[in-house]
Design a protein around this motif. Structure first.
Motif, mmCIF file in Angstrom:
data_model
loop_
_atom_site.group_PDB
_atom_site.id
_atom_site.type_symbol
_atom_site.label_atom_id
_atom_site.label_comp_id
_atom_site.label_asym_id
_atom_site.label_seq_id
_atom_site.Cartn_x
_atom_site.Cartn_y
_atom_site.Cartn_z
ATOM 1 N N SER A 220 -1.739 -2.481 -5.163
ATOM 2 C CA SER A 220 -2.506 -1.427 -4.511
ATOM 3 C C SER A 220 -3.608 -0.849 -5.387
ATOM 4 O O SER A 220 -3.501 -0.786 -6.610
ATOM 5 C CB SER A 220 -1.573 -0.297 -4.080
ATOM 6 O OG SER A 220 -2.271 0.628 -3.281
ATOM 7 N N GLY A 224 -5.079 1.917 -0.848
ATOM 8 C CA GLY A 224 -3.802 1.450 -0.323
ATOM 9 C C GLY A 224 -3.896 1.104 1.146
ATOM 10 O O GLY A 224 -2.948 1.320 1.908
ATOM 11 N N GLN A 227 -1.301 -1.143 2.079
ATOM 12 C CA GLN A 227 -0.098 -0.901 1.276
ATOM 13 C C GLN A 227 0.557 0.425 1.654
ATOM 14 O O GLN A 227 1.412 0.473 2.509
ATOM 15 C CB GLN A 227 -0.451 -0.937 -0.229
ATOM 16 C CG GLN A 227 -0.910 -2.280 -0.746
ATOM 17 C CD GLN A 227 -2.407 -2.485 -0.588
ATOM 18 O OE1 GLN A 227 -3.175 -1.556 -0.353
ATOM 19 N NE2 GLN A 227 -2.847 -3.728 -0.717
#
Length: 447
Positions: A220, A224, A227
């Motif tokens: 990440s 993100g 993620q």
């Protein structure tokens, strides 16, 4: 379907209020005489064929302009672009990202397109509502014309779900919270299989000898996007207090709890180890080492054409504050150092036109910024029997999508947060300490 897709125009409405409509440019040159070569750069290899087709059509219409396309992977792309800009050898036009363009603009490395837009009467109403506004800064300058939009969904191995007895309907109705993981944690536990064939719900599950992980995540950065973003924002957390706000909240207890949960899934053996994802989480999916992951709509073509496993797409799980997907829109920007700004503008204008975006849509790789382009993409997916409803349903829900902040110091913020996530995943530092320290370092950049 057309009504649903038209609803995707709502995805950026909440962001529009952060922008003004007027811009100006100081960086236009007269059109060059004789043949001119415009270098164009992008990072997504899956989109290269579509843009080469656009280039072919453009060159037929403009025989005095030659388009040369270069494609580099994500990491090399941004590093090389910045180095080339400083060295004076960057591509004339390049695909730009919301998390990156502000930093380029602040360094005066991009041309403000406003005078071109006004001169040529470019109709911004053809773009899905609000997309063009995202490429304007607080001072009203414009640095790109929209090309596409995206959302995030669960990508899953159809065979793995069938073997586990999990239906498509169940995969599309998952819940999540950072305390016990909700039904999503049960979902990935059931899909985690050890070397003896036991799943993660079995008390005898061997987390040290996993044949198939229920879930995999790529390493990440600060966004993100595929993620942590969907999980963290579904708790009510947000990166900053507004699109241009400089106060980050990576030290918020809700964000820390989210990252702790993700790390805990790895420790339980339900999520692929950090070290195993060096070559990308999707390589684990294709090899059967992982049953699910999160990814964006721009990757649909890659997944359905992988040739190794059948792949499906499901809605993100609903968190404590509902289902949340980051959405992003790319654009094409012109490098301020170009010697052929007029020809570069003609290429950018064409790429943002309905003609070009229908071409891009017909390749079924991304959802273009213009409705007719989206319709073309949907027809291509439907003709191939690909169900992309998870992505379009999320886009059509105005309460689902959110935009990553458009801020300065993007490179440094990415470096700081990537380093913090690396430390956590490698067990070098505890979540709260790592994230609090990183947040202070990030916020110090803006003082």
């Amino acid at each position: 379907m057309k009504k649903t897709v038209a609803g995707a125009a709502c995805i950026f409405i909440a962001a529009v209020s952060f922008f003004t409509a007027s811009c100006s440019s100081k960086n236009r040159t007269e059109k060059s005489s004789g043949p001119v070569t415009i270098k164009y750069e992008l990072w997504d290899s899956a989109q290269l064929p579509a843009y080469q087709k656009c280039a072919d059509v453009f060159m037929q219409k403009n025989p005095d302009i030659k388009i040369e396309i270069t494609q580099l992977g994500w990491g090399d792309y941004w590093t090389g672009l910045q180095t080339e800009m400083v060295g004076g050898s960057a591509s004339d036009v390049f695909t730009d990202h919301l998390a990156k363009f502000k930093e380029f603009a602040n360094k005066e490395q991009l041309i403000d397109l406003t005078s071109y837009i006004k001169r040529d009467n470019v109709d911004a109403s053809i773009y899905l509502n609000g997309l063009e506004k995202l490429w304007q800064t607080e001072d009203g300058k414009c640095y790109g014309l929209p090309k596409d939009w995206d959302t995030i969904a669960i990508v899953y191995n159809i065979d793995a779900l069938k073997k586990a007895g999990i239906t498509e309907a169940e995969a599309n109705n998952l819940t999540w919270n950072p305390a016990d993981g909700g039904t999503f944690e049960k979902f990935i536990a059931e899909l985690s299989i050890d070397s003896s064939g036991r799943n993660g719900l079995d008390p005898k599950f061997d987390k040290n000898n996993v044949a198939q992980y229920g879930f995999a995540l790529n390493h990440s950065d600060d966004r993100g996007q595929g993620q942590f973003s969907s999980f963290a924002v579904s708790t009510g957390w947000m990166y900053t207090d507004g699109l241009y706000n400089h106060s980050y909240h990576y030290d918020d207890p809700r964000f820390i709890a989210t990252i702790k949960w993700l790390h805990r899934m790895e420790l339980k053996g339900f999520e692929a180890p950090y070290a195993d994802t060096n070559n990308g989480a999707n390589t684990l999916l294709f090899s059967g080492k992982a049953a699910t992951l999160l990814d964006g709509s721009w990757m649909i073509g890659t997944y359905v054409s992988n040739g190794a496993i059948p792949v499906g797409f499901a809605l993100l799980p609903k968190g404590p504050e509902g289902r949340r997907s980051m959405t992003n829109g790319l654009a094409d920007s012109i490098w301020a150092g170009t010697k052929h700004s007029e020809e570069a503008w003609q290429w950018v204008k064409f790429l943002a036109s309905e003609e070009a975006q229908k071409i891009v849509g017909s390749y079924g790789v991304v959802f273009p910024a213009i409705q007719s382009g989206v319709d073309a993409a949907l027809k291509t997916y439907a003709d191939k029997g690909i169900n992309v409803k998870a992505f379009t349903d999320e886009a059509a829900d105005p309460d689902c999508t959110f935009v990553y902040p458009v801020l300065d110091n993007a490179t440094k913020v990415t470096e700081i947060m990537t380093r913090a996530f690396d430390k956590i995943s490698l067990g070098e530092e505890e979540e709260s300490a790592a994230l609090s320290s990183a947040n202070a370092e990030v916020n110090a950049l803006f003082k």
